[in-house]
Design an enzyme around this catalytic site. Sequence first.
Site, PDB file in Angstrom:
ATOM      1  N   ARG A 137      40.630 -74.141 -25.057  1.00 39.53           N
ATOM      2  CA  ARG A 137      41.443 -75.201 -25.663  1.00 39.53           C
ATOM      3  C   ARG A 137      40.725 -76.556 -25.605  1.00 39.53           C
ATOM      4  O   ARG A 137      40.989 -77.432 -26.406  1.00 39.53           O
ATOM      5  CB  ARG A 137      42.785 -75.323 -24.932  1.00 39.53           C
ATOM      6  CG  ARG A 137      43.666 -74.082 -25.033  1.00 39.53           C
ATOM      7  CD  ARG A 137      44.968 -74.286 -24.285  1.00 39.53           C
ATOM      8  NE  ARG A 137      45.776 -73.063 -24.293  1.00 39.53           N
ATOM      9  CZ  ARG A 137      47.080 -73.050 -23.975  1.00 39.53           C
ATOM     10  NH1 ARG A 137      47.692 -74.174 -23.647  1.00 39.53           N
ATOM     11  NH2 ARG A 137      47.771 -71.934 -23.994  1.00 39.53           N
ATOM     12  N   GLU A 184      49.252 -71.548 -34.402  1.00 38.35           N
ATOM     13  CA  GLU A 184      50.134 -72.565 -33.826  1.00 38.35           C
ATOM     14  C   GLU A 184      49.390 -73.879 -33.638  1.00 38.35           C
ATOM     15  O   GLU A 184      48.169 -73.901 -33.473  1.00 38.35           O
ATOM     16  CB  GLU A 184      50.647 -72.086 -32.454  1.00 38.35           C
ATOM     17  CG  GLU A 184      51.707 -72.997 -31.847  1.00 38.35           C
ATOM     18  CD  GLU A 184      52.044 -72.661 -30.393  1.00 38.35           C
ATOM     19  OE1 GLU A 184      51.180 -72.113 -29.683  1.00 38.35           O
ATOM     20  OE2 GLU A 184      53.181 -72.968 -29.980  1.00 38.35           O
TER      21      GLU A 184
HETATM   22  C1  LIG Z   1      53.510 -73.541 -23.144  1.00 34.88           C
HETATM   23  C2  LIG Z   1      53.653 -73.266 -21.654  1.00 34.88           C
HETATM   24  C3  LIG Z   1      54.166 -71.862 -21.412  1.00 34.88           C
HETATM   25  O1  LIG Z   1      53.168 -70.895 -21.720  1.00 34.88           O
HETATM   26  C4  LIG Z   1      53.204 -69.879 -20.736  1.00 34.88           C
HETATM   27  N1  LIG Z   1      51.874 -69.262 -20.681  1.00 34.88           N
HETATM   28  C5  LIG Z   1      50.705 -69.933 -20.691  1.00 34.88           C
HETATM   29  N2  LIG Z   1      49.686 -69.056 -20.624  1.00 34.88           N
HETATM   30  C6  LIG Z   1      50.240 -67.815 -20.590  1.00 34.88           C
HETATM   31  C7  LIG Z   1      49.709 -66.498 -20.526  1.00 34.88           C
HETATM   32  N3  LIG Z   1      48.380 -66.293 -20.473  1.00 34.88           N
HETATM   33  N4  LIG Z   1      50.567 -65.448 -20.512  1.00 34.88           N
HETATM   34  C8  LIG Z   1      51.902 -65.659 -20.569  1.00 34.88           C
HETATM   35  N5  LIG Z   1      52.474 -66.883 -20.620  1.00 34.88           N
HETATM   36  C9  LIG Z   1      51.642 -67.945 -20.631  1.00 34.88           C
HETATM   37  C10 LIG Z   1      53.583 -70.615 -19.457  1.00 34.88           C
HETATM   38  O2  LIG Z   1      54.141 -69.719 -18.547  1.00 34.88           O
HETATM   39  C11 LIG Z   1      54.579 -71.610 -19.976  1.00 34.88           C
HETATM   40  O3  LIG Z   1      55.843 -70.984 -20.029  1.00 34.88           O
END
Ligand SMILES: CC[C@H]1O[C@@H](n2cnc3c(N)ncnc32)[C@H](O)[C@@H]1O
Length: 484
Positions: free
Chosen positions: A101, A172
Amino acid sequence: MEVLNKKWSMEKLMSLRKEILATWPTGSDVEDIDAGIEYQKSLPKSKNFAAKLLHAKENGITLVQPRAGVALVNEHIGLLQFLQNEGQADLLPSTIDSYTRQNRYQEAEKGIQESISSGRSLLNGFPAVNHGLENCRRVVESVNVPVQVRHGTPDARLLAEITLAAGFTDYEGGGISYNIPYAKNVSLEKTIYYWQYVDRLIGYYHENGVVINREPFGPLTGTLVPPCISHTVAIVEAILAAEQGVHNLTLGYGQCGNLVQDVAAIQTLQELSEEYLLKNGYENRHVTTVFHQWMGGFPQDEAKAFGVISWGAATAALAKATKVIVKTPHEAMGIPTKEANAQGLRTTKQLVNMLKDQTLPLTNELAEEKEMIKKETRAILDTILKVGDGDWARGIIRAFEAGIIDVPFAPSRYNAGRILPARDNNGAIRMLDTGDLPFDKEIIDFHKKKIAERGEAEEREPSFQMVIDDIYAIGKGMLVGRPN
Ligand SMILES: CC[C@H]1O[C@@H](n2cnc3c(N)ncnc32)[C@H](O)[C@@H]1O
């Protein structure tokens, strides 16, 4: 560099492509822009995000989608297949890791090597740029449902080039929604320009018969963001994308917790975005909505976490959002296991199925909430266009400088940070201080009255303490941060 909301020529895009593809070796795999289009055309319609979203909208269905991403290709494929088969996911992501990112591909490479040697994922997402075209195609081909790129990348040009050529059919983000909440010191001129590249590339795919859906990041900071603020950013990003030739858009909103306000937010987001796209000359655009389950702090206790997830699922269903982004019972801990991720999905699917045949009746309260959100959002949008002398890109940049649009708790130095949100006595998000938002007396008095009602009920003067109490409330199992 003045950035204007004007469609790029393909010559302009092609003149910049070489430099972008050279920023990492895997960029050379996608030099032939038409090969990506041909591959996209070879995919079955069942893999197309936009088609599935529009079918759901037409049939009043709320689709469920997780976030998910791990460091290595085979494990990522196994994860997505598990979420499709055990989680009943209607749509799948590939959540991109934080190094990618930030365009820090060298560190992503290191993370891949360390994940291989340690036997577990040491990145918080899927490093698609490092894995490159063929591996990303393997991901797309390994599942039966459409796959979307979910991330938070201010400069997402190379990521787009590779993942679109690889068959991802939804992307997105945006030049505002992936800047203001995600970066501290990157100008809006830069990120709007970067995202014009992404959207023009998608416009080129569209002109060649490939429909790619775009989803501005709705929740922004995910902390007490009033609907008019997130709607404004989503609609401006939709307009900027439409100018570059994007035709299919999913606009998003992060759950705030008061049912009437959240339902009003989703319904007005659909109505306002269609109104402003048409009003600005963008015909034949297809808008859907996405509701993000609670984006604030989560309880550690898994039973309580399922309660929060269920509340988000129920609200999304009653709002008739086209899609809901699902949280997991591991939210308070970090990256979820595939089992926990699948549990969040099944919980959500249960609520969405049980509420499919119900909607929230249009009560006076819901009508008033919708009217207020529209008044506020129109006031901000119309002022943006005015200060931009008729140009949306110039307008949004100037509007952030003047605090005409202002995202609460955003890290960006380009954000004024002068508004102060707090909940009213029913938990709806109001504004303790409207900062420099272009609101008339009627709007300002409405917020004052709502906050004053809470002050009377709590026998305390409205103050910043309410904001602090609201931020910590969910961790204490509450929505409104009541005084001890
Ligand atoms: C926008 C933030 C959200 O994205 C979720 N998130 C970020 N990376 C991952 C990931 N690698 N797997 C599952 N959920 C994820 C994080 O838990 C939070 O709810």
